[in-house]
Design an enzyme around this catalytic site. Sequence first.
Site, short mmCIF file in Angstrom:
data_model
loop_
_atom_site.label_atom_id
_atom_site.label_comp_id
_atom_site.label_asym_id
_atom_site.label_seq_id
_atom_site.Cartn_x
_atom_site.Cartn_y
_atom_site.Cartn_z
N SER A 76 40.12 -40.10 -111.15
CA SER A 76 39.55 -38.78 -110.92
C SER A 76 40.62 -37.93 -110.25
O SER A 76 41.45 -38.46 -109.50
CB SER A 76 38.33 -38.86 -110.00
OG SER A 76 37.92 -37.57 -109.59
N TYR A 112 34.97 -41.97 -101.83
CA TYR A 112 35.17 -41.74 -103.27
C TYR A 112 36.64 -41.43 -103.54
O TYR A 112 37.24 -41.98 -104.46
CB TYR A 112 34.28 -40.60 -103.76
CG TYR A 112 34.38 -40.36 -105.24
CD1 TYR A 112 33.63 -41.11 -106.13
CD2 TYR A 112 35.24 -39.40 -105.75
CE1 TYR A 112 33.72 -40.90 -107.50
CE2 TYR A 112 35.34 -39.18 -107.12
CZ TYR A 112 34.58 -39.93 -107.99
OH TYR A 112 34.68 -39.72 -109.34
N LYS A 163 39.20 -43.75 -105.88
CA LYS A 163 39.86 -43.23 -107.08
C LYS A 163 41.38 -43.24 -106.92
O LYS A 163 42.11 -43.45 -107.89
CB LYS A 163 39.35 -41.83 -107.43
CG LYS A 163 37.90 -41.85 -107.91
CD LYS A 163 37.71 -42.79 -109.09
CE LYS A 163 36.30 -42.83 -109.59
NZ LYS A 163 36.12 -43.67 -110.77
#
Length: 132
Positions: A15, A28, A32
């Site tokens: 991401s 998160y 990633k």
Amino acid sequence: MSSNSRGGSILCTGSTMGLLGDLVPSAYTISKAAVIGVVRAAAAELGTKGVRVNAISPHIAAASFDKRVLQQIFPRATSQQLNEMICSNYSMIAKPVSLEDVANAAVYLASDDSKGVNGHNLVLNGDNKLKL
């Protein structure tokens, strides 16, 4: 490769949040960023065996999944506000990355057309305003 050779292509989902580190919770972002690091390490290790390892890192895709994630981060936001977050200048893209864009990138990276691509993080950032 000869018919006796083994090889293949491994695709991982990264991401742009793994590169930017904003808008989403740090866990998160860290996960990633780790994906991108694992891709590079695995590509170096497996490349000699004919296995390519690459990542696809889309910016916010206009998908219900992204809206659900944003709703959890911003529980008081209306549906319209969430849409604006996805499509606003804050996300730095004029047109959100579509699920079809991600699928097309996966088809390319899994195909022989990308046989020279290994250890790459393919950033999908809409109209390229997002400079990473």
